[in-house]
Enzyme design. Structure first.
Site, PDB file in Angstrom:
ATOM      1  N   ASP A 101      75.033 -18.302 -63.514  1.00  7.98           N
ATOM      2  CA  ASP A 101      75.783 -17.214 -62.866  1.00  7.98           C
ATOM      3  C   ASP A 101      77.181 -17.617 -62.419  1.00  7.98           C
ATOM      4  O   ASP A 101      77.457 -18.760 -62.095  1.00  7.98           O
ATOM      5  CB  ASP A 101      74.996 -16.674 -61.660  1.00  7.98           C
ATOM      6  CG  ASP A 101      74.617 -17.764 -60.657  1.00  7.98           C
ATOM      7  OD1 ASP A 101      74.257 -18.878 -61.083  1.00  7.98           O
ATOM      8  OD2 ASP A 101      74.689 -17.493 -59.441  1.00  7.98           O
ATOM      9  N   GLU A 167      71.892 -18.434 -59.128  1.00 11.48           N
ATOM     10  CA  GLU A 167      71.789 -19.557 -58.187  1.00 11.48           C
ATOM     11  C   GLU A 167      72.522 -19.251 -56.893  1.00 11.48           C
ATOM     12  O   GLU A 167      72.121 -19.680 -55.812  1.00 11.48           O
ATOM     13  CB  GLU A 167      72.328 -20.844 -58.825  1.00 11.48           C
ATOM     14  CG  GLU A 167      72.030 -22.111 -58.033  1.00 11.48           C
ATOM     15  CD  GLU A 167      72.887 -22.293 -56.794  1.00 11.48           C
ATOM     16  OE1 GLU A 167      72.371 -22.756 -55.766  1.00 11.48           O
ATOM     17  OE2 GLU A 167      74.081 -21.956 -56.840  1.00 11.48           O
ATOM     18  N   GLU A 168      73.640 -18.513 -57.027  1.00  7.77           N
ATOM     19  CA  GLU A 168      74.449 -18.205 -55.831  1.00  7.77           C
ATOM     20  C   GLU A 168      73.805 -17.095 -54.993  1.00  7.77           C
ATOM     21  O   GLU A 168      74.382 -16.676 -53.989  1.00  7.77           O
ATOM     22  CB  GLU A 168      75.867 -17.792 -56.243  1.00  7.77           C
ATOM     23  CG  GLU A 168      76.597 -18.800 -57.128  1.00  7.77           C
ATOM     24  CD  GLU A 168      77.208 -19.971 -56.350  1.00  7.77           C
ATOM     25  OE1 GLU A 168      77.039 -20.000 -55.115  1.00  7.77           O
ATOM     26  OE2 GLU A 168      77.822 -20.835 -56.983  1.00  7.77           O
ATOM     27  N   ARG A 212      72.363 -39.194 -54.579  1.00  9.60           N
ATOM     28  CA  ARG A 212      71.889 -39.519 -53.244  1.00  9.60           C
ATOM     29  C   ARG A 212      70.372 -39.384 -53.208  1.00  9.60           C
ATOM     30  O   ARG A 212      69.822 -38.409 -53.709  1.00  9.60           O
ATOM     31  CB  ARG A 212      72.510 -38.590 -52.211  1.00  9.60           C
ATOM     32  CG  ARG A 212      72.160 -39.037 -50.798  1.00  9.60           C
ATOM     33  CD  ARG A 212      72.883 -38.262 -49.728  1.00  9.60           C
ATOM     34  NE  ARG A 212      72.428 -38.729 -48.434  1.00  9.60           N
ATOM     35  CZ  ARG A 212      72.971 -39.735 -47.755  1.00  9.60           C
ATOM     36  NH1 ARG A 212      74.039 -40.343 -48.227  1.00  9.60           N
ATOM     37  NH2 ARG A 212      72.458 -40.119 -46.606  1.00  9.60           N
ATOM     38  N   HIS A 403      84.206 -22.746 -55.883  1.00  9.03           N
ATOM     39  CA  HIS A 403      84.314 -21.413 -55.278  1.00  9.03           C
ATOM     40  C   HIS A 403      85.768 -20.993 -55.026  1.00  9.03           C
ATOM     41  O   HIS A 403      86.009 -19.871 -54.604  1.00  9.03           O
ATOM     42  CB  HIS A 403      83.498 -21.282 -53.978  1.00  9.03           C
ATOM     43  CG  HIS A 403      82.014 -21.317 -54.199  1.00  9.03           C
ATOM     44  ND1 HIS A 403      81.105 -20.707 -53.360  1.00  9.03           N
ATOM     45  CD2 HIS A 403      81.281 -21.870 -55.191  1.00  9.03           C
ATOM     46  CE1 HIS A 403      79.879 -20.912 -53.809  1.00  9.03           C
ATOM     47  NE2 HIS A 403      79.962 -21.618 -54.921  1.00  9.03           N
TER      48      HIS A 403
HETATM   49 ZN   LIG Z   1      78.363 -22.465 -55.873  1.00 17.44          ZN
HETATM   50 ZN   LIG Z   2      76.845 -24.086 -57.979  1.00 13.81          ZN
END
Ligand SMILES: [Zn+2]
Ligand SMILES: [Zn+2]
Length: 432
Positions: A101, A167-168, A212, A403
């Site tokens: 997305d 996902e967002e 991580r 973003h």
């Molecule tokens: Zn994002």
């Molecule tokens: Zn992302």
């Protein structure tokens, strides 16, 4: 025909181990680099918002079918695609995931393949841009699929490819993303023993890879608190209940949740008020004030404790002012903590080093951002790593971030991502 078979069987026997040797990652990746770049540019120029990834998912599904993948399923969680690559040798079952997305951001990258697409988001016309680099994730995973399909006979085990929408976050009133993919049973049909994913980030330079162990990305939760007073004339505050003063006190007191109540020597916590809405005129004390914000945590216990603390502070501070509250903490379903399984991480970091060179692999600080990959990694051990996107020589800390309308992905990240993911998958499957 018979003779031919015999000859080929004989040559296979003679060549023995050499013929069975799987090609190396560099050879595999080089064959798909140009395609990955072309797919990424095409997807970048045709971005689609969450749960609207119709064109992108068709591109993906057509590709997986053409590669001869099994059980190609579309329309999962609206536009999700899954497919299975079955290797010619026995081995483990794993899953690899990309998100598809884009975001409601008007692109200002100036690229020749810049997005001119507009769409509707919350009733407004907005530009649409792959400002989080999910175009790169989709392109890379399509490349990984093709590279692995080309050596299918020597590939051990089975790999579930997951191309996920939203996902967002899904549009208001809709379900979507990783949680919905799981609800629709993708791990019931194919239970992997490990799941892998990657994300491109502006905060790392191209050519580098980050990782991580344990909690890696934050749980992200929204809250909405309405402080309710009683409206009165601004000259006669005693004639009503002032929600503005109560809200101000509440915001101040809420700072003690992080500074006084949570054990921040263990893991950090953030409580941010992002908007205050209340009042209309200088001489009217309003009826109510609305406060909205976000909570970031790295531990499920701390997450729940912050919810309880914020509700508690809101209720009691408001009560001290004679006001009441409606405390929706959280007000929607947030993303859980993204946890990299420690043993799996320790096992896969050498693969990253093999793929890009140890000097280019770094252990990262906690990332306050959130990822819905966390849902998969809650079901089975997961490893989610980070790929640098900012051109070499540029300060990655100051570069336009994910973003941003100026988010820029150096396409070296495509090569690095493809190699890193291929190495991780092949090492896991070969138990290397
Ligand atoms: Zn994002
Ligand atoms: Zn992302």
């Amino acid at each position: 025909m018979r003779r031919l078979l015999l000859v080929s069987a004989l040559s296979a026997a003679l060549c023995g181990p050499a013929a069975a040797q799987a090609p190396d990652v560099e050879t595999l990746a080089t064959k798909v680099d140009a395609k990955v770049q072309a797919w990424r540019r095409d997807i970048h120029q045709h971005p689609e918002l969450g749960n609207r990834e119709v064109r992108t998912s068709k591109l993906v599904a057509d590709h997986l079918r053409a590669l001869g993948f099994e059980d190609v399923r579309t329309g999962i969680a609206t536009t999700g695609v899954t497919a299975v690559l079955r290797g010619g040798k026995p081995g483990p079952r794993i899953a690899v995931r990309a998100d598809m997305d884009a975001l409601p951001v008007t692109e200002r990258s100036g690229l020749p393949f810049e997005s001119k697409v507009t769409s509707t988001f919350r009733g407004e016309t907005v530009g649409v841009m792959h400002a989080c680099g999910h175009d790169a994730h989709t392109g890379i995973l399509m490349g990984v699929a093709e590279a692995l399909a080309s050596m299918k006979a020597e590939l051990p085990g089975e790999i579930l490819f997951i191309f996920q929408p939203a996902e967002e976050g899904p549009p208001d009133g809709e379900e979507g993303g990783a949680e919905e993919m799981l609800k629709q049973g993708i791990f019931d049909r194919f239970k992997p023993e490990a799941v892998f994913g990657l994300h491109v980030f502006s905060t790392l330079n191209a050519g580098t890879v980050g990782w991580r162990s344990g909690p890696a990305m934050a749980a992200s939760d929204r809250f909405n608190i309405v402080v309710k007073g009683r409206q009165t004339h601004g000259s006669r505050p005693w004639g009503g209940v002032d929600p503005i003063v109560a809200a101000a006190d509440l915001i101040g007191s809420a700072q003690t949740i992080v500074s006084r109540r949570q054990n921040i020597s263990k893991l950090p916590v953030v409580v941010t008020f992002g908007a205050i809405k209340g009042g209309i005129r200088y001489n009217i004390i309003p009826d109510s004030v609305e406060l909205v914000g976000t909570i970031r945590t790295f531990d499920e216990g701390m997450r729940q404790a912050v919810f309880a603390d914020l509700k508690n502070v809101a209720t009691h501070v408001a009560a001290a002012h004679g006001a009441t509250v409606e405390a929706n903490v959280p007000d929607t379903k947030g993303n859980p903590v993204t946890v990299n399984h420690p043993a799996l991480t320790a096992r896969m970091v050498p693969s990253l080093e093999k793929a890009v060179g140890a000097a280019n692999v770094r252990e990262l600080d906690l990332n306050m951002g959130a990822e819905d990959f966390s849902y998969y990694a809650r079901e089975v051990p997961g490893f989610f790593f980070f790929v640098g996107a900012t051109p070499r020589g540029q300060d990655a800390i100051k570069a336009p971030s994910n973003h941003s309308p100026e988010f820029f992905l150096d396409e070296e990240a495509l090569k690095v991502g493809t190699r890193a993911m291929l190495q991780v998958v092949l090492d896991y499957q070969n138990d290397a």
